[in-house]
Motif scaffolding. Structure first.
Motif, PDB file in Angstrom:
ATOM      1  N   PHE A 150       0.837  -1.194   0.000  1.00 30.54           N
ATOM      2  CA  PHE A 150       0.000   0.000   0.000  1.00 30.54           C
ATOM      3  C   PHE A 150       0.881   1.258   0.000  1.00 30.54           C
ATOM      4  N   ILE A 205      -2.756   5.360   2.805  1.00 35.08           N
ATOM      5  CA  ILE A 205      -3.934   4.823   3.492  1.00 35.08           C
ATOM      6  C   ILE A 205      -5.118   4.632   2.557  1.00 35.08           C
ATOM      7  N   GLY A 206      -5.211   5.448   1.574  1.00 31.68           N
ATOM      8  CA  GLY A 206      -6.319   5.347   0.636  1.00 31.68           C
ATOM      9  C   GLY A 206      -6.350   4.018  -0.101  1.00 31.68           C
ATOM     10  N   GLU A 207      -5.215   3.373  -0.205  1.00 30.15           N
ATOM     11  CA  GLU A 207      -5.179   2.090  -0.908  1.00 30.15           C
ATOM     12  C   GLU A 207      -5.633   0.923  -0.035  1.00 30.15           C
ATOM     13  N   PHE A 208      -5.752   1.196   1.234  1.00 27.17           N
ATOM     14  CA  PHE A 208      -6.228   0.130   2.134  1.00 27.17           C
ATOM     15  C   PHE A 208      -7.683  -0.187   1.818  1.00 27.17           C
ATOM     16  N   PRO A 209      -8.079  -1.442   2.028  1.00 27.95           N
ATOM     17  CA  PRO A 209      -9.519  -1.736   1.911  1.00 27.95           C
ATOM     18  C   PRO A 209     -10.256  -1.074   3.072  1.00 27.95           C
ATOM     19  N   SER A 210     -11.576  -1.020   2.984  1.00 29.44           N
ATOM     20  CA  SER A 210     -12.337  -0.352   4.046  1.00 29.44           C
ATOM     21  C   SER A 210     -12.303  -1.155   5.329  1.00 29.44           C
ATOM     22  N   SER A 211     -12.188  -2.461   5.228  1.00 27.23           N
ATOM     23  CA  SER A 211     -12.084  -3.267   6.441  1.00 27.23           C
ATOM     24  C   SER A 211     -11.143  -4.419   6.152  1.00 27.23           C
ATOM     25  N   ALA A 212     -11.037  -5.321   7.129  1.00 24.45           N
ATOM     26  CA  ALA A 212     -10.063  -6.404   6.999  1.00 24.45           C
ATOM     27  C   ALA A 212     -10.532  -7.447   5.993  1.00 24.45           C
ATOM     28  N   ILE A 213     -10.524  -7.074   4.729  1.00 25.63           N
ATOM     29  CA  ILE A 213     -10.882  -8.005   3.661  1.00 25.63           C
ATOM     30  C   ILE A 213      -9.589  -8.356   2.932  1.00 25.63           C
ATOM     31  N   SER A 214      -9.364  -9.636   2.726  1.00 26.13           N
ATOM     32  CA  SER A 214      -8.109 -10.024   2.084  1.00 26.13           C
ATOM     33  C   SER A 214      -8.053  -9.486   0.664  1.00 26.13           C
ATOM     34  N   SER A 215      -6.881  -9.160   0.221  1.00 31.90           N
ATOM     35  CA  SER A 215      -6.726  -8.616  -1.127  1.00 31.90           C
ATOM     36  C   SER A 215      -6.643  -9.727  -2.158  1.00 31.90           C
ATOM     37  N   PHE A 216      -6.375 -10.968  -1.678  1.00 34.51           N
ATOM     38  CA  PHE A 216      -6.199 -12.090  -2.607  1.00 34.51           C
ATOM     39  C   PHE A 216      -6.984 -13.279  -2.116  1.00 34.51           C
ATOM     40  N   LEU A 255     -16.574  -2.537  12.994  1.00 35.78           N
ATOM     41  CA  LEU A 255     -15.194  -2.596  12.516  1.00 35.78           C
ATOM     42  C   LEU A 255     -15.101  -3.302  11.170  1.00 35.78           C
ATOM     43  N   ARG A 296     -17.283  -2.821   8.910  1.00 32.03           N
ATOM     44  CA  ARG A 296     -17.859  -1.845   7.974  1.00 32.03           C
ATOM     45  C   ARG A 296     -19.084  -2.388   7.245  1.00 32.03           C
ATOM     46  N   ALA A 315     -11.140 -13.445   2.210  1.00 32.86           N
ATOM     47  CA  ALA A 315     -11.455 -13.639   3.618  1.00 32.86           C
ATOM     48  C   ALA A 315     -11.924 -12.319   4.217  1.00 32.86           C
ATOM     49  N   PHE A 316     -13.025 -12.366   4.952  1.00 32.14           N
ATOM     50  CA  PHE A 316     -13.556 -11.182   5.628  1.00 32.14           C
ATOM     51  C   PHE A 316     -13.188 -11.241   7.097  1.00 32.14           C
ATOM     52  N   GLY A 317     -12.623 -10.180   7.599  1.00 33.48           N
ATOM     53  CA  GLY A 317     -12.328 -10.094   9.030  1.00 33.48           C
ATOM     54  C   GLY A 317     -11.272 -11.073   9.487  1.00 33.48           C
ATOM     55  N   THR A 330      -5.328  -9.870  11.090  1.00 33.35           N
ATOM     56  CA  THR A 330      -4.689  -8.674  10.544  1.00 33.35           C
ATOM     57  C   THR A 330      -3.536  -8.302  11.463  1.00 33.35           C
ATOM     58  N   LEU A 388      -6.523   0.510   9.384  1.00 34.94           N
ATOM     59  CA  LEU A 388      -7.951   0.205   9.224  1.00 34.94           C
ATOM     60  C   LEU A 388      -8.785   0.978  10.239  1.00 34.94           C
ATOM     61  N   LYS A 441      -9.097   4.503   9.178  1.00 39.12           N
ATOM     62  CA  LYS A 441     -10.082   4.671   8.116  1.00 39.12           C
ATOM     63  C   LYS A 441     -11.510   4.701   8.660  1.00 39.12           C
TER      64      LYS A 441
END
Lengths: 613, 389
Positions: A23, A26-37, B97, B99, B205-207, B210, B218, B221
Motif C-alpha cells: 500500500f 492509506i487510501g489504498e487500504f480496503p475499508s475493512s479487513a478483507i483479504s486482497s487475494f 469494525l 464496515r 477472507a472477511f475479518g 490482521t 484500518l 479509516k
C-alpha cells in the motif's frame, strides 16, 4: 503434511501474500479487513482436533432381526417404489419374506425409534407387502455359480428350507429328505391357513425346485447313509414330541396334542364340530388350535393358561383375534386331572393358580390356590404346552445337551459331517430363528468346502448381533457382491443407532398404519363356509405401504437429506457420489453437521495422528 | 399524495424498513421492541416485502445473521432493546469494525436489574465504542424517516447505523405518521450493491487475521469514515427534506437566539424541554434548547458552534454511567474543553428507569443548575424520604 511442515507452508504462503501487499498510502487500504487475494491457501482445517465422519450405525430394527435382514435398506427401496430390489435385498439374508411377513414375531419392531412418534414402523406388514407385490417367488442367481458339491438336508421345515435355499445359492446341489408325504414341516401342518395360506408354502417350494433343489418326500433315508453320498448333512427335523399334560388321565381318549390336532385338521381327518373344546397352554400353538376349533364349528372353545395374560407367549394380536372369534380365556388356571365317565362324558379337573416368586425364566411362577378346584365338562382336550426334541433314530454320534442337539456356533453337531438347526437345537423356537440357523449352517458348510475356518472368519461375517451371521458380509468376504445397494461413503461401525443417537427435532409424529382384517362373520364362515380358513390379516394396499415406509427414520444411515451440507458454516461439505464429501482442508471440526444429522449417520472422532493417516 | 397513518413508534420502524426494501431481517423478540419485527414478519408473509425473515435463537445470532447477509451484499435489518442489545455487544463491534451497513432499531429500555421494561438511554450509550452511528429520535414520524435515512447513510459510508427511540413514550404511543411513496423512496435509496462482498467466484477472507502492520490504518479509516458521515448525515437530511419537507440533521437549535442558558436534551424528552423552554421564555428568561440527534459520530464542531455564547449548558441525561454521571454531559464537557470562555456545563440526571419527565422537572433542573451548579451532577425527580422527621 506434518504440523511442522504445515507451519512452514503457512509462513511461506503468508510471505508470498505479504509481498504482494504494497500500500502506498492509506487510501489504498480496503475499508475493512478483507483479504486482497484468494485466501484458500490458508487451510483452516488445521485448527481441527476432532473431525466429523459419515458412519453406518446399525438401525435398531436390523439389530433386532435374528435373520440379520437389512430392514432399513429394504424399507428405503420400498419407499422409492423399487419393490423388486427390496425383495432381493431381503432374500440375501432371509429367503422367505412371504412367510416371515405373515408369521414372524417381528422383534425388529421392538427397538424401532418410531415407537414414541406414532408407533413402531409396521415392518412385518411391509415385509409381507414386499413379498406379495412381487408375486410368485422366482429363483435368485447363485452368488458364484454351481460348485457341483452335493449337500443333504433332512427335514423340510423352516430351518431345512432356509439351509437348502442358501446352500443352493452358494452353488451346492441340494437334496431335501422329508419323512412326511408333504413339505414344509410345522409351517404347513402346525400353522393354520388363516395365518399362513398353503399356497405361500407351495410357492416357496416351487422356487426351491426351480433353483435345482431336489425334494424327496416320504423318505426314510438314514442319516448315516446320507453321509456317504453327500458332502455334508444338515438335520432339522424339529421338536415333534408334544409334552403330555402330566396329570392323571392325560392319556385318555379325546386328549390330543396341539400339533397332532392341527396336523389332523390339515389332513382333513377331523370332522365338523369337535364339540366343547378345552385347549391347555398359552403359546401360539394353543391359540392356533383354539382358533382352528372355532372354525370347525366347535360349540365352545376355552383356553386354559396357568399364568396371567401378559405372560402368554402367543402373539398378543393373535390372542385378541381369538377372543374376537369367541375363544374364552381362562387365565391362572391349570389342569389337575382328566375324568372320563362311562359313555365318554368327560371333564377336565382344574385348579386356580396365583403368581408367586419369579422362576428361572424371570416370569412369576404359578402356584395352585388351595381348595380352588373346578371342573370343565368337555368333548376334546388339546394339550399345547410345548414340545420336546425326539431322539428317534438319530445317529449315536449326535450328542444332546439339556434336551437339544448340541451344536457349536457353526451349527456343527458332535458328528463333524452333520449340522443341525431349528427347533432341534438350543434356540428360541421361532420361524425366523430357524431360518437364521439354516443360513448359518449353509455358510459353515460352504466354509468346509472351501477349506475356510468358520471360527476364524466368524467376526468378519457376524451381523449386528453376536448370534447372527450376514450372508451379505460372507459373500463380500469371498470377493463377491451380494448387496444390491450402492456402496456409500460411510464406514460401518459397531454401534446401534438408538434413540439417543437421533435428532428427533427433524421427525414429526405420524400414526402407524394398521393392518386390515377380514370381518368376523366372513372369517368364521357365517356367510360362506368355504371362507373359514381365509387369511385373516389383509395385505397393506400399495398406497398404505408407501405411507408406512415413509414413516421410517432410517436410523443410523445417511439418506442424503442435505442437512450437513446446509449447516456446515465452513462450506466444507459437498454432495458426492454415494453421499457427501468433507473437505478436511477447511473443516474446523465444529461438529454442527453431526449435531444436525437427523439420524445419527455421522460422528465426531479424534483427529487421527499423522501415523494413523 | 403520501398516505397518513396513525402509527405506534414500533410500527413506524416496520414501515420504514418495508419502504427501504430490506432484504434480510433477523431478530429475536424483546419488549418493548417486539412489535417492530412482529409487523415486519406479517409484511414479509403477505409479500409486501420480499425479504428473508430469519427467526433466530438470540440477539447475538440476529446480529450475526445481519452481518453475514450484509457481507453477501444484502440490505439487512434487526431490532432490539436493552438486554438484547447487550447480548449483541461482541457482534456490534464486528459490524462496526467490519464496515457492514446494517441498520438496527434500538428501543431504549433500562438495563436490568432491577428488571425493567421502561425507557432509559444507558443501553444504547454503553455501545458507543462499537463503531456504530447512533441517531436519537423525537417523534414517530422521525422514527420512520430515520430508518430510511439510516440505510442511505450506512451504505454511503459503510458503517452500521443504530436508530434509537424511547420505550413506550414512542414505541407504544400512536401518532399520525406520513408514509412516503414507495417510488420516491426507491429513487432516494437505490438497491444496495457494495464493491466488496462475499463472492464464491472470487473468494476473499472477511475479518481475517490482521497483523499490527495493517490494523491501525484500518482503524484510522473508520475514524475518517465516521467524520465523513457527519457531512453525509446533513447532506442526506437536506435531500430528504427536499422530497418530504421534513429535515433531520445532527443538532437542532430551538429558541437559542440571545440565550444565556442552553438546555441540551436527547430523545423524546426534547419535546418536553421545548414546552419548558417556551414557558420560561414567556416568563422572560433567556433560555434556548439544543437537541442532540447524532451521538456517534460525536459532532464536536457543531456542538461548539451551537453552544457558543451561552453562559451555561444544562445537559439532561436519561442515563447514568455509574461513577461518572450523565454520559451526554460528560461528552459535551469534553467537546467544550478547548473552547475559550466555554459555557459552564451542568449535568442533570433525570427520568431513570422510565420515571416520568415533566416540564416542571426540566424547569427544576435548570433552576437547580443555576443555583448550585458546581460541576457535580444534579438529580431531579429523586424521591426525598424524611423518615418522619
Amino acid at each position: 503434511m506434518s504440523a511442522k511442515g504445515f507451519a512452514s507452508y503457512c509462513l511461506d504462503e503468508m510471505k508470498k501474500t505479504d509481498s504482494k501487499i504494497d500500500f502506498k498510502d492509506i487510501g489504498e487500504f480496503p475499508s475493512s479487513a478483507i483479504s486482497s487475494f484468494d485466501m484458500r491457501w490458508n487451510r483452516t482445517g488445521s485448527w481441527r482436533y476432532l473431525r466429523p465422519i459419515y458412519v453406518n450405525r446399525t438401525p435398531p430394527c436390523n439389530n433386532g432381526c435374528p435373520s440379520n435382514e437389512d430392514i432399513e435398506g429394504w424399507i428405503r427401496l420400498v419407499s422409492e417404489g423399487r419393490y423388486g430390489e427390496a425383495l432381493g435385498l431381503i432374500r440375501i439374508e432371509n429367503p422367505f419374506p412371504s412367510i416371515c411377513g405373515r408369521v414372524c414375531f417381528h422383534p425388529c419392531e421392538r427397538g424401532c425409534n418410531r415407537k414414541n412418534s406414532g408407533g413402531a414402523v409396521s415392518i412385518n406388514a411391509l415385509e409381507r407387502f414386499v413379498a406379495d407385490v412381487n408375486g410368485i417367488p422366482r429363483p435368485p442367481e447363485p452368488f458364484f455359480g454351481r460348485n457341483g458339491v452335493r449337500a443333504a438336508v433332512v427335514g423340510s421345515g423352516p430351518a431345512g428350507m432356509s439351509c437348502a435355499f442358501h446352500l443352493a445359492r452358494l452353488g451346492f446341489s441340494v437334496t431335501i429328505f422329508e419323512k412326511r408325504s408333504y413339505t414344509g414341516g410345522v409351517l404347513r401342518y402346525g400353522i393354520p391357513s388363516h395365518r399362513l395360506p398353503k399356497k405361500i408354502i407351495d410357492g416357496e417350494f416351487d422356487c426351491l425346485r426351480d433353483m435345482g433343489v431336489e425334494i424327496v418326500t416320504g423318505s426314510d433315508a438314514a442319516i448315516n447313509d446320507l453321509k456317504k453320498d453327500f458332502f455334508r448333512v444338515f438335520v432339522a427335523i424339529g421338536a415333534g414330541e408334544s409334552k403330555r399334560l402330566g396329570v392323571e388321565g392325560d392319556d385318555s381318549e379325546g386328549v390330543i396334542s396341539g400339533l397332532e390336532f392341527l396336523e389332523s385338521v390339515y389332513k382333513g381327518s377331523v370332522g365338523e364340530n369337535p364339540g366343547r373344546v378345552v385347549v391347555v397352554g398359552g403359546g401360539n400353538t394353543a391359540v392356533d388350535a383354539a382358533r382352528t376349533a372355532v372354525r370347525l364349528g366347535a360349540e365352545s372353545v376355552k383356553i386354559l393358561y396357568r399364568r396371567s395374560r401378559v405372560e402368554m407367549p402367543a402373539f398378543e394380536e393373535e390372542v385378541r383375534e381369538a377372543e374376537e372369534e369367541g375363544v374364552e380365556l381362562h387365565i391362572l388356571a391349570a389342569p389337575s386331572g382328566v375324568v372320563v365317565e362311562e359313555g365318554a362324558r368327560k371333564w377336565l379337573r382344574c385348579v386356580r393358580m396365583e403368581l408367586g416368586e419369579p422362576d428361572s425364566s424371570g416370569r412369576r411362577k404359578p402356584v395352585p390356590v388351595k381348595d380352588s378346584e373346578f371342573t370343565l365338562e368337555c368333548d376334546l382336550i388339546i394339550s399345547a404346552i410345548g414340545e420336546d426334541v425326539m431322539r428317534g433314530d438319530l445317529p449315536e454320534e449326535i450328542l444332546f445337551e439339556k434336551g437339544s442337539v448340541r451344536t457349536g456356533f457353526d451349527m456343527r453337531t458332535s458328528d463333524p459331517a452333520i449340522f443341525s438347526g431349528g427347533d432341534m437345537i438350543d434356540l428360541p423356537r421361532t420361524v425366523v430363528d430357524a431360518f437364521a440357523s439354516g443360513k448359518r449352517a449353509a455358510i459353515a458348510i460352504d466354509c468346509d468346502r472351501r477349506g475356510i475356518s468358520f471360527a476364524e472368519i466368524g467376526d468378519r461375517i457376524k451381523g449386528s448381533r453376536n448370534e447372527n451371521v450376514s450372508m451379505s458380509k460372507y459373500v463380500s468376504y469371498l470377493g463377491g457382491r451380494a448387496n444390491h445397494r450402492a456402496t456409500g461413503l460411510a464406514a460401518d461401525i459397531q454401534d446401534i443407532a438408538g434413540i439417543e443417537r437421533m435428532n428427533l427435532n427433524y421427525f414429526d409424529e405420524r400414526q402407524r398404519n394398521p393392518r386390515g382384517h377380514v370381518p368376523l362373520d366372513k372369517r368364521l364362515g357365517r356367510r360362506n363356509k368355504d371362507d373359514r380358513f381365509v387369511e385373516v390379516v389383509l395385505p397393506l394396499p400399495e398406497k398404505t405401504a408407501l405411507k408406512e415406509a415413509e414413516r421410517c427414520f432410517h436410523c443410523g444411515r445417511c439418506t442424503e437429506c442435505d442437512n450437513c451440507f446446509i449447516f456446515c458454516p465452513d462450506v466444507s461439505i459437498a454432495p458426492a457420489q454415494g453421499g457427501y464429501g468433507i473437505d478436511y482442508g477447511f473443516c474446523k471440526g465444529c461438529g454442527l453437521c453431526v449435531k444436525e444429522c437427523p439420524r445419527g449417520a455421522m460422528m465426531m472422532i479424534e483427529e487421527p495422528s499423522e501415523e494413523d493417516l | 399524495m403520501p398516505e397518513k397513518k396513525i402509527l405506534m413508534g414500533n410500527h413506524a420502524v416496520s414501515y420504514g424498513v418495508m419502504l427501504s426494501r430490506a432484504e434480510v431481517i433477523a431478530a429475536y423478540p424483546i419488549t418493548p421492541q417486539t412489535q417492530i419485527v412482529e409487523e415486519l414478519s406479517e409484511i414479509c408473509a403477505s409479500g409486501r416485502l420480499k425479504a428473508k425473515f430469519i427467526k433466530v435463537e438470540s440477539e447475538h445470532s440476529a446480529m450475526a445473521c445481519c452481518i453475514g447477509a450484509s457481507a453477501a451484499g444484502a440490505r439487512s435489518f434487526t431490532a432490539t432493546s436493552a438486554q438484547g442489545l447487550a447480548l449483541m455487544h461482541e457482534l456490534l463491534h464486528w459490524a462496526g469494525l467490519g464496515r457492514f451497513p446494517v441498520v438496527l432499531a434500538n428501543v431504549n429500555r433500562a438495563m436490568a436489574p432491577g428488571w425493567s421494561i421502561w425507557t432509559e438511554q444507558t443501553d444504547s450509550l454503553s455501545q458507543r465504542d462499537t463503531g456504530w452511528i447512533q441517531l436519537y429520535c423525537e417523534t414517530n414520524q422521525e422514527v420512520l424517516d430515520s430508518v430510511i435515512l439510516a440505510f442511505k447513510i450506512a451504505e454511503r459510508v459503510s458503517l452500521p447505523v443504530m436508530i434509537v427511540f424511547d420505550a413506550f413514550i414512542l414505541s407504544h404511543t400512536y401518532e399520525p405518521v406520513e408514509i412516503p411513496d414507495q417510488d420516491m423512496i426507491d429513487r432516494f435509496l437505490p438497491a444496495y450493491n457494495p464493491a466488496d462482498k462475499l463472492d464464491i467466484g472470487s473468494p476473499t477472507a472477511f475479518g481475517a487475521l490482521t497483523s499490527p502492520e495493517h490494523n491501525m490504518e484500518l482503524r484510522y479509516k473508520i475514524q475518517q469514515a465516521m467524520n465523513e458521515s457527519l457531512g453525509v448525515i446533513e447532506e442526506e437530511g437536506r435531500n430528504y427534506a427536499e422530497m418530504t419537507g421534513r429535515r433531520y440533521g445532527i443538532v437542532e437549535e430551538f429558541m437559542t437566539e440571545g440565550a444565556d442558558t442552553a438546555v441540551v436534551a436527547v430523545g423524546s424528552m426534547v419535546s418536553t424541554c421545548r414546552a419548558a423552554v417556551m414557558e420560561m421564555r414567556r416568563a422572560g428568561k433567556k433560555i434556548g434548547l439544543v437537541r442532540l440527534r447524532c451521538f456517534r459520530p460525536f459532532p464536536y464542531e457543531v456542538i461548539r458552534k451551537s453552544l457558543k455564547g451561552v453562559k451555561r449548558a444544562v445537559v439532561f441525561d436519561r442515563n447514568l454511567s455509574p461513577g461518572c454521571g450523565g454520559i451526554f454531559a460528560s461528552e459535551i464537557s469534553s467537546a467544550l474543553s478547548t473552547v475559550e470562555n466555554a459555557p459552564k456545563v451542568n449535568g442533570v440526571i433525570i427520568g431513570l428507569g422510565g420515571r416520568d419527565i415533566t416540564a416542571e422537572n426540566i424547569m427544576e433542573g435548570i433552576e437547580l443548575a443555576e443555583k448550585e451548579g458546581d460541576g457535580r451532577e444534579i438529580w431531579v425527580g429523586l424521591k426525598k424520604y424524611n423518615h418522619g422527621k
